[in-house]
Structures are given as C-alpha cells and as structure tokens.
Design an enzyme around this catalytic site. Structure first.
Site, PDB file in Angstrom:
ATOM      1  N   SER A 155       0.822  -1.206   0.000  1.00  0.00           N
ATOM      2  CA  SER A 155       0.000   0.000   0.000  1.00  0.00           C
ATOM      3  C   SER A 155       0.853   1.251   0.000  1.00  0.00           C
ATOM      4  O   SER A 155       1.938   1.279   0.566  1.00  0.00           O
ATOM      5  CB  SER A 155      -0.925   0.038   1.216  1.00  0.00           C
ATOM      6  N   LYS A 168      -4.362  -6.831   3.365  1.00  0.00           N
ATOM      7  CA  LYS A 168      -4.366  -5.700   2.423  1.00  0.00           C
ATOM      8  C   LYS A 168      -5.784  -5.389   1.968  1.00  0.00           C
ATOM      9  O   LYS A 168      -6.183  -4.236   1.827  1.00  0.00           O
ATOM     10  CB  LYS A 168      -3.459  -5.992   1.221  1.00  0.00           C
ATOM     11  N   HIS A 217      -7.437  -3.580   4.666  1.00  0.00           N
ATOM     12  CA  HIS A 217      -6.875  -2.215   4.630  1.00  0.00           C
ATOM     13  C   HIS A 217      -7.670  -1.369   3.639  1.00  0.00           C
ATOM     14  O   HIS A 217      -8.068  -0.245   3.932  1.00  0.00           O
ATOM     15  CB  HIS A 217      -5.398  -2.256   4.229  1.00  0.00           C
ATOM     16  N   ASN A 218      -7.901  -1.917   2.461  1.00  0.00           N
ATOM     17  CA  ASN A 218      -8.629  -1.154   1.451  1.00  0.00           C
ATOM     18  C   ASN A 218     -10.081  -0.933   1.846  1.00  0.00           C
ATOM     19  O   ASN A 218     -10.644   0.123   1.566  1.00  0.00           O
ATOM     20  CB  ASN A 218      -8.539  -1.849   0.091  1.00  0.00           C
ATOM     21  N   GLU A 226      -9.934   1.816   4.098  1.00  0.00           N
ATOM     22  CA  GLU A 226      -9.651   3.001   3.263  1.00  0.00           C
ATOM     23  C   GLU A 226     -10.959   3.553   2.676  1.00  0.00           C
ATOM     24  O   GLU A 226     -11.211   4.763   2.730  1.00  0.00           O
ATOM     25  CB  GLU A 226      -8.675   2.587   2.159  1.00  0.00           C
TER      26      GLU A 226
HETATM   27  C1  6PG Z   1      -3.178   1.377  -1.680  1.00  0.00           C
HETATM   28  C2  6PG Z   1      -4.503   1.513  -2.398  1.00  0.00           C
HETATM   29  C3  6PG Z   1      -4.494   0.910  -3.769  1.00  0.00           C
HETATM   30  C4  6PG Z   1      -5.859   0.926  -4.457  1.00  0.00           C
HETATM   31  C5  6PG Z   1      -6.416   2.283  -4.672  1.00  0.00           C
HETATM   32  C6  6PG Z   1      -7.627   2.352  -5.589  1.00  0.00           C
HETATM   33  O1  6PG Z   1      -3.235   0.814  -0.591  1.00  0.00           O
HETATM   34  O2  6PG Z   1      -2.155   1.852  -2.142  1.00  0.00           O
HETATM   35  O3  6PG Z   1      -5.472   0.846  -1.658  1.00  0.00           O
HETATM   36  O4  6PG Z   1      -4.068  -0.406  -3.640  1.00  0.00           O
HETATM   37  O5  6PG Z   1      -5.717   0.319  -5.685  1.00  0.00           O
HETATM   38  O6  6PG Z   1      -6.748   2.849  -3.463  1.00  0.00           O
HETATM   39  O7  6PG Z   1      -8.702   1.620  -5.114  1.00  0.00           O
HETATM   40  P1  6PG Z   1     -10.146   1.810  -5.752  1.00  0.00           P
HETATM   41  O8  6PG Z   1      -9.979   1.999  -7.229  1.00  0.00           O
HETATM   42  O9  6PG Z   1     -10.898   0.539  -5.467  1.00  0.00           O
HETATM   43  O10 6PG Z   1     -10.744   3.014  -5.112  1.00  0.00           O
END
Ligand code: 6PG
Length: 478
Positions: A128, A183, A186-187, A190
């Site tokens: 990430s 991960k 994590h997303n 996010e």
């Molecule tokens: C990271 C991000 C990355 C992810 C983008 C876009 O941890 O660096 O999570 O891996 O691809 O955030 O995600 P979306 O297109 O689903 O919003």
C-alpha cells in the site's frame, strides 16, 4: 546470478518498487513482457543503483542469486497466473515467487498450494501507498511461509516505510493468503475512511454552508489533532484546488460518480461469508455504487425533502466541531469493524495474525496511515486479547465524550436531508453493541412462527419450538 531480487512487470508500481530496492543498495534484475519498458527504466533511472536488465524470462531467472526472489507486479487475476506459469518451470525448490499485486486472497491460497508441491514458496504481498509509496517506502503486508519471510523479510524491511519510532512498516502477517487478506481489509477501511471524510465535507458544505476553501481550512485544522492522517491531509489539498479551465473549485467540476477497482467490494463479500458486521465499509461501497446510478438519481431528483435551515456563523462553527466529533467516533467504529474482520479471517484460516502488528505497520507508508494507528497498536499492546477496539478503555472514553455531538450530527443529517450513511451506520453499530436486549429475539420468534426454525431461551439450555398453529404449547427440539 548476482541480483538479490527481481521485478517483472514494470508499469509504474513495479518500476518504482524496483527503483526503491536499487536505491537501498540491492542489485535488482528487471524484466517486462515488452522490453521497451525495461529499456526505459534503465535509461531513465539506471544511475540510481544497480540494475540487471533482462529481455527474456530465462535471462531474468539466470540473473538472480539463489534462492531466487522474484516479484511479480502485473494485473491481478489471469495475468498473474500467466506470469507464474511462465516462470515456475524455470525455478528450483527453495525459490520464492512474490505477488505484489492486489490479488484476491483466495487466489493467493490456491497459488501457494500449487507451488508448494514443487517446493517453491509463493508469497502474496499486499503493498500500500500508491506510486509514491512504492518508490519512497510503502507499507508491506507479506503472507506465505515463515521460511520465505526469513529470506525475503530483511529486504522488505529495508525498502518499507518507517513508523515515527523507526520501526519498518512490514512484518510476516501469516501463512498463505494472510497478507493479501489484510491488504484487502486495509482497502475496506480506506473506503470507509474516505466515505466518512466525504460525509463530513458534504455536511459542512450543505448544512454549515461552508465553501470548499473554508472546508479545506477546517480539515487542515483537524489534521493537527487526533484526526491527523494522510487522507485528511490530501482531502484539504483537493478541496483547496481550483480548476484552471473554469476558475471553479475543482471539487465542483468533477463528476460525482465514484469508481472502484474492487477491493472494498471484496472486503464486504468476505465479511458476509465470515459473518462479520462491517456495516461502515459496506455503506462506503454502496455509497460509491449509488453515486454511479445516474438515471436512478435523475429520476429521484424531485422527491420531497425537508426545507434546509441555514445556520448562522456561530452555529456553523459549533456544527463543524460536532462533525469532527462524529467523524472521529465513526472512525473508531470503522477500525473496530475492520479489525474484527481481520480477527475473524485469522481464526477461520488459522493464520495467527497479530492485530497489534498490523496496526503498527499501517502507521506509515499506506493510504490509511494516521496518528490514530499508533493508538490502536498501543491498545493491542496493553491487551493482546482485546475482544474489540471499542472495549479499549481509552477509545471507550473518547467515544463517551464524543457521543452527544455524534448523535446530534446524525439527527441533523436526518432533519436536513443530507445523507450520512457512514456516520449513521457507525452509530447504529455502536448502540446495537451497547444494547442489553436486541430485537433479534423477535426475529427468532417470527422464524419459529413461519418456519419452525426453533429458538433458544434465556432461562434454559436447548432449542425450542412453539406450536403456533396449534395450542401454542412449547416443545423442546434439541
Ligand atoms: C493502496 C490503495 C491501492 C488501491 C487504490 C484504488 O493501498 O495503495 O489501496 O491499492 O488500488 O486505493 O482503489 P479503488 O480503485 O478501489 O478506489
């Protein structure tokens, strides 16, 4: 071979990761399906460190010292399988294949199992931090065997971001798919963080009547306090930006339809399978999909809503403070749900994940990096068996202090007709956990009524059924 590590797949993430290894003193073999990319990397950045460019798969494998460590940085899904099929026959027992893409952890589990038979370690690694993170220090979440971490870990620790106390933001998460699972969560977190921030923005705009510039300033203020985080910081930047073509605030000229590549959706799908209530993450995913339904939104535009009640300056400032409280309390709930899912995944797949270690490696490098994660790490440090983040004494106290404002904001969103599904879902989760009795008892009664699905009693063991269609006497069924 002389290269300690190889990177195949030199799109921006792969290229930056390769440069990061090279800048940290490692010799890096680099390879790409089309050799032009490899040449571009060498021409553009070859002086940054020691690179060994390879044109063919054979050349690439030959460039690596043994046991070989090669990182695949291609699109998740079929392209990853294709690259594995190309390289695996060229490798020997003990070699390590690393998948640094956003793979689904179930794919990682399958690939690990298949390659284990050939004695090859397959390590699914969540990375990430976007392009900048890959280059300057990402947060790295490796799964795979302990043995593979012994060989790979020292390299990852070198290139990973460092937390404020100097700890590298990487650790062995657990076997097979554990890294990609973490991960994924994590997303999901996010998405929830981004949604909560978006709701805060929307409320400040629509209820407090603030301009984007004023909201940027408000967020900058929040970023010096307990909400200090990368996402708040970049939000202020985005809100302060003016569109060059029109002179309008940038946020007003961007189409309001949020897209997604799928990791947030996976988080919710898996949470449903595991039976973990991640309502905040789910609302964030649904909010994105709702925003994309242009026709549905157009058809609904004239539905009745409340008449907005504009706030005076002082009232608006007071409301902004309340929104900060609501955002913080909702954030605690999102992380509570996300860590619950990590715990549930760890139990289901026997990964032995240490939640405190996960919080620790999210402190820097990744998209959700924040001062807040140090608090979570501390909570798990004091109490490794913490059943839920909400049961941490300090978080509970903070929510206690925030709750009046949090409730006021959620009530205002309903009264003023501004949607805040993240704030509302977080509060509902919190109150449901607090409740002495839940209406689930009634649900059980209904299920028993129409389908003889049975229920348990509060006063006796066993399962029971009431003869609803008969004399309504009760029988014990198990
Ligand atoms: C990271 C991000 C990355 C992810 C983008 C876009 O941890 O660096 O999570 O891996 O691809 O955030 O995600 P979306 O297109 O689903 O919003």
């Amino acid at each position: 071979g002389t290269a300690q590590i190889g990177v195949t797949g030199l799109a921006v993430m792969g290229r930056n990761l390769a440069r990061n290894f090279a800048r940290n003193g490692f010799t890096v073999a680099v390879h790409n399906r089309t050799a032009a990319r490899t040449r571009e990397l060498i021409e553009g950045f070859g002086t940054e460190g020691s690179f060994v460019p390879a044109e063919s798969a054979e050349e690439f494998v030959a460039a690596l010292e043994r046991p070989r460590r090669l990182i695949i940085m291609v699109k998740a899904g079929d392209p990853t399988d294709a690259v594995i099929e190309e390289f695996a026959p060229l490798l020997e027992p003990g070699d390590v294949i690393i998948d640094g893409g956003n793979a689904h952890f179930a794919d990682t589990r399958r690939r690990e199992r298949e390659l284990r038979e050939a004695g090859i370690h397959f390590v699914g690694v969540g990375i990430s931090g976007g392009e900048e993170g890959a280059l300057h220090g990402p947060s790295i979440m490796p799964g795979g065997s302990r043995e593979s971490y012994a060989s790979l870990g020292p390299l990852l620790e070198k290139i990973a971001a460092k937390a404020p106390d100097g700890t590298p933001c990487t650790t062995h998460i657990g076997p097979d798919g554990a890294g990609h699972f973490v991960k994924m969560v994590h997303n999901g977190i996010e998405y929830a963080d981004m949604q909560l921030i978006a709701e805060a923005y929307h409320l400040l705009r629509e209820v407090a009547g603030y301009s984007p510039a004023k909201i940027a300033e408000t967020f900058r203020g929040w970023n010096t306090g307990r909400l200090d985080s990368y996402l708040i910081e970049i939000t202020a930047e985005v809100l302060a930006h003016t569109d060059a073509a029109t002179g309008q605030p940038f946020v007003d000229i961007v189409a309001d339809r949020a897209e997604q590549k799928g990791t947030g959706r996976w988080t919710v799908q898996i949470a449903l399978d595991l039976g973990v209530p991640v309502s905040g993450i789910a609302e964030a995913v649904f909010a994105r999909s709702l925003s994309g339904h242009a026709e549905l939104r157009a058809a609904s535009r004239d539905l009745p809503g409340p008449t907005p009640r504009p706030l005076g300056d002082e009232e608006a400032a007071r409301f902004a403070d309340q929104v900060e409280q609501a955002l913080y309390a909702s954030k605690i709930v999102s992380y509570t749900q996300g860590f619950h899912q990590i715990q549930a995944g760890s139990d289901a797949y026997d990964w032995g994940i240490d939640p405190g270690a996960v919080a620790s490696i999210w402190r820097a490098g990744c998209i959700i990096r924040a001062a807040f994660l140090d608090r979570i790490r501390a909570a798990y440090d004091t109490q490794p068996e913490l059943p839920s983040l909400l049961s941490d004494k300090q978080f509970a106290e903070e929510i206690g202090a925030a709750q009046d404002d949090w409730r006021a904001v959620v009530a205002d969103t309903a009264r003023q007709g501004v949607p805040a599904p993240g704030f509302a879902a977080a509060l509902a989760y919190y109150d449901a956990l607090r409740a002495r009795r839940l209406p689930a008892a009634l649900t059980q009664g209904q299920r028993d009524f129409f389908g003889a699905h049975t229920y348990r009693r509060t006063d006796r063991d066993g399962s029971f059924h009431t003869l609803w269609g008969g004399d309504r006497s009760e029988e014990r069924t198990g």
